[in-house]
Scaffold this active site. Sequence first.
Site, PDB file in Angstrom:
ATOM      1  N   ASN A   7       4.941 -10.702 -16.912  1.00  0.00           N
ATOM      2  CA  ASN A   7       4.769  -9.331 -17.025  1.00  0.00           C
ATOM      3  C   ASN A   7       6.295  -8.520 -16.687  1.00  0.00           C
ATOM      4  OD1 ASN A   7       4.476  -6.503 -16.569  1.00  0.00           O
ATOM      5  ND2 ASN A   7       2.493  -6.643 -15.303  1.00  0.00           N
ATOM      6  N   ARG A  91       2.445 -10.176 -20.806  1.00  0.00           N
ATOM      7  CA  ARG A  91       1.518  -8.905 -20.744  1.00  0.00           C
ATOM      8  C   ARG A  91       2.463  -8.316 -21.644  1.00  0.00           C
ATOM      9  NH1 ARG A  91       2.103  -3.869 -17.193  1.00  0.00           N
ATOM     10  NH2 ARG A  91       0.177  -2.730 -17.901  1.00  0.00           N
ATOM     11  N   HIS A 180      -5.008  -0.520 -19.777  1.00  0.00           N
ATOM     12  CA  HIS A 180      -5.568  -1.185 -18.839  1.00  0.00           C
ATOM     13  C   HIS A 180      -6.808  -2.179 -19.495  1.00  0.00           C
ATOM     14  CE1 HIS A 180      -4.684   2.196 -15.716  1.00  0.00           C
ATOM     15  NE2 HIS A 180      -3.814   1.310 -15.670  1.00  0.00           N
ATOM     16  N   LEU A 209      -8.959   2.296 -11.063  1.00  0.00           N
ATOM     17  CA  LEU A 209      -8.246   3.286 -10.327  1.00  0.00           C
ATOM     18  C   LEU A 209      -6.989   2.819  -9.503  1.00  0.00           C
ATOM     19  CD1 LEU A 209     -11.473   5.326  -9.129  1.00  0.00           C
ATOM     20  CD2 LEU A 209     -10.335   5.606 -11.351  1.00  0.00           C
ATOM     21  N   ARG A 241       0.721  10.976 -12.443  1.00  0.00           N
ATOM     22  CA  ARG A 241       0.429  11.847 -13.742  1.00  0.00           C
ATOM     23  C   ARG A 241      -0.498  12.505 -13.803  1.00  0.00           C
ATOM     24  NH1 ARG A 241      -0.189   5.849 -16.478  1.00  0.00           N
ATOM     25  NH2 ARG A 241       1.384   4.747 -14.704  1.00  0.00           N
ATOM     26  N   ASP A 281       0.631   8.273  -3.157  1.00  0.00           N
ATOM     27  CA  ASP A 281      -0.085   7.221  -2.502  1.00  0.00           C
ATOM     28  C   ASP A 281      -1.343   7.620  -1.882  1.00  0.00           C
ATOM     29  OD1 ASP A 281      -1.185   5.004  -0.722  1.00  0.00           O
ATOM     30  OD2 ASP A 281       0.573   4.072  -1.504  1.00  0.00           O
ATOM     31  N   GLY A 329      -6.264  -0.915  -7.145  1.00  0.00           N
ATOM     32  CA  GLY A 329      -5.692  -0.325  -5.894  1.00  0.00           C
ATOM     33  C   GLY A 329      -6.734   0.480  -5.068  1.00  0.00           C
ATOM     34  N   GLU A 382      -5.999  -9.237 -13.925  1.00  0.00           N
ATOM     35  CA  GLU A 382      -5.309  -9.296 -15.394  1.00  0.00           C
ATOM     36  C   GLU A 382      -4.579 -10.705 -15.647  1.00  0.00           C
ATOM     37  OE1 GLU A 382      -4.047  -5.451 -13.956  1.00  0.00           O
ATOM     38  OE2 GLU A 382      -4.066  -4.679 -15.911  1.00  0.00           O
TER      39      GLU A 382
HETATM   40  P1  ADP Z   1      -0.786   0.111 -10.204  1.00  0.00           P
HETATM   41  O1  ADP Z   1      -1.249   1.036 -11.166  1.00  0.00           O
HETATM   42  O2  ADP Z   1       0.586   0.380  -9.666  1.00  0.00           O
HETATM   43  O3  ADP Z   1      -0.935  -1.354 -10.487  1.00  0.00           O
HETATM   44  P2  ADP Z   1      -2.369  -0.517  -7.980  1.00  0.00           P
HETATM   45  O4  ADP Z   1      -3.632  -0.942  -8.838  1.00  0.00           O
HETATM   46  O5  ADP Z   1      -2.002  -1.497  -7.085  1.00  0.00           O
HETATM   47  O6  ADP Z   1      -1.386   0.250  -8.703  1.00  0.00           O
HETATM   48  O7  ADP Z   1      -2.957   0.810  -6.988  1.00  0.00           O
HETATM   49  C1  ADP Z   1      -1.896   1.266  -6.102  1.00  0.00           C
HETATM   50  C2  ADP Z   1      -2.764   2.227  -5.256  1.00  0.00           C
HETATM   51  O8  ADP Z   1      -3.781   1.720  -4.470  1.00  0.00           O
HETATM   52  C3  ADP Z   1      -1.825   3.037  -4.358  1.00  0.00           C
HETATM   53  O9  ADP Z   1      -0.816   4.030  -4.712  1.00  0.00           O
HETATM   54  C4  ADP Z   1      -2.868   3.447  -3.169  1.00  0.00           C
HETATM   55  O10 ADP Z   1      -2.856   4.760  -3.497  1.00  0.00           O
HETATM   56  C5  ADP Z   1      -3.979   2.819  -3.462  1.00  0.00           C
HETATM   57  N1  ADP Z   1      -4.474   2.213  -2.302  1.00  0.00           N
HETATM   58  C6  ADP Z   1      -4.166   0.804  -2.071  1.00  0.00           C
HETATM   59  N2  ADP Z   1      -4.975   0.434  -0.840  1.00  0.00           N
HETATM   60  C7  ADP Z   1      -5.585   1.479  -0.666  1.00  0.00           C
HETATM   61  C8  ADP Z   1      -6.540   1.947   0.630  1.00  0.00           C
HETATM   62  N3  ADP Z   1      -6.740   1.219   1.344  1.00  0.00           N
HETATM   63  N4  ADP Z   1      -6.899   3.249   0.453  1.00  0.00           N
HETATM   64  C9  ADP Z   1      -6.895   3.997  -0.499  1.00  0.00           C
HETATM   65  N5  ADP Z   1      -5.984   3.798  -1.428  1.00  0.00           N
HETATM   66  C10 ADP Z   1      -5.459   2.684  -1.445  1.00  0.00           C
END
Ligand code: ADP
Length: 395
Positions: A7, A91, A180, A209, A241, A281, A329, A382
């Site tokens: 990727n 990817r 996605h 998400l 975004r 975050d 995430g 993925e």
């Molecule tokens: P990307 O779109 O970069 O692949 P991810 O799918 O890894 O992102 O998601 C990252 C986001 O997941 C982080 O910015 C955070 O907001 C959220 N996240 C991860 N763990 C937690 C948690 N325990 N509680 C709330 N949000 C979380």
Amino acid sequence: MKILVINCGSSSLKYQVFDMDNESVLAKGLVERIGIDGSRLKHTKIGMDAVVTEAAIPDHKVAVDLVLKSLLDAKVGVLKSLDELGAVGHRVVHGGEEFASSVKITPAVMNALKRCAPLAPLHNPANIIGIEAITAALPSVPQVGVFDTAFHQTMPDYAFRYAVPERYYKEDHVRRYGFHGTSHRFVSARCAEILGRPIEELKIITCHLGNGSSLAAVAHGKVVDTSMGFTPLPGVVMGTRCGDVDPSVVTFIAQREGAEKTDTILNKESGLFGVSGVSADLRDVEEGMNKGDAKCALAYKMLTYSVKKYIGAYAAAMGGVDAIVFTAGIGENSATTRQMVTEGLEFLGVKMDYSKNNFRGEERVISAPDSKVKVIVIPTNEELVIARDTKKMAF
Ligand code: ADP
């Protein structure tokens, strides 16, 4: 057979090596800051500690050579010879209207990828460089491209067209593509497996998400609508975004700030970050909300409200819904988000059991046993989809 999944970003390269005999991951890693000071490779052989190599990595070709060297390393490597690599899967962010499924890379495919590059100027050029770097290092190994946009190519025209003059579609390819797709495909298929029903019978809303977020309405195994569009900017509120805004907000900001700065504001300074003023975050925003910070609480509410609205819209678009899936995430890890999104959806046939919701990163049904609509958390994968498609398409 062993398969390398790659990727490539503009300054990064993530990889995993799969043993496809049992679909296990043998090694994974990340090259960061390619072409920037402080570049490094972090390589992990599964079961061992990560090894970090600091080195000058001026371009993706050097990055690929370094990755292959790690894979052959006597201690942390997982290959005795590069001949063990059966194929490489990439990817690729944007396949435009040219690709509705994964393809074996050929010179004609490379030309098509270059034609799609203006649609994803930040991503596709890096994906192309990654393919060319592998071609240079492993000229006889087949490669496969797996597109973020491909799964969404089943959308009907009334869902993917924008009501702007037709010439922008015909001449400039301006339409909804969605992103996605690999994740939406994986979790919708897994959802059908968990429910023990053929996907052709099901209406599923998948909520991916993460930092970037999108929802898809998957009816009978085919996407009928998705929340991202021409670019990954619209849809629900994301980390930085803006998601959906009145298009006149864009022209309003652009008149003040200019087009380039507007692009930065809407992509990098908006979303959770822009509203909370604290962080992109969700963990930080949640902490702020729990401490009584009103802006964090508003940002959190805006995110979960936007997801809830899309669920309602997609239930209407499909004439019903059998399952709602949370992934990525936030979807996999945030019990608060899952609760705030699903509260009030009883009218749709959602009956939650929030005592089952308090966990992270596992596959689990979180609706009550008698809920008409099943709500399921499914960790996405993925890379595994890319490895499977690569095995299927490479030969
Ligand atoms: P990307 O779109 O970069 O692949 P991810 O799918 O890894 O992102 O998601 C990252 C986001 O997941 C982080 O910015 C955070 O907001 C959220 N996240 C991860 N763990 C937690 C948690 N325990 N509680 C709330 N949000 C979380």
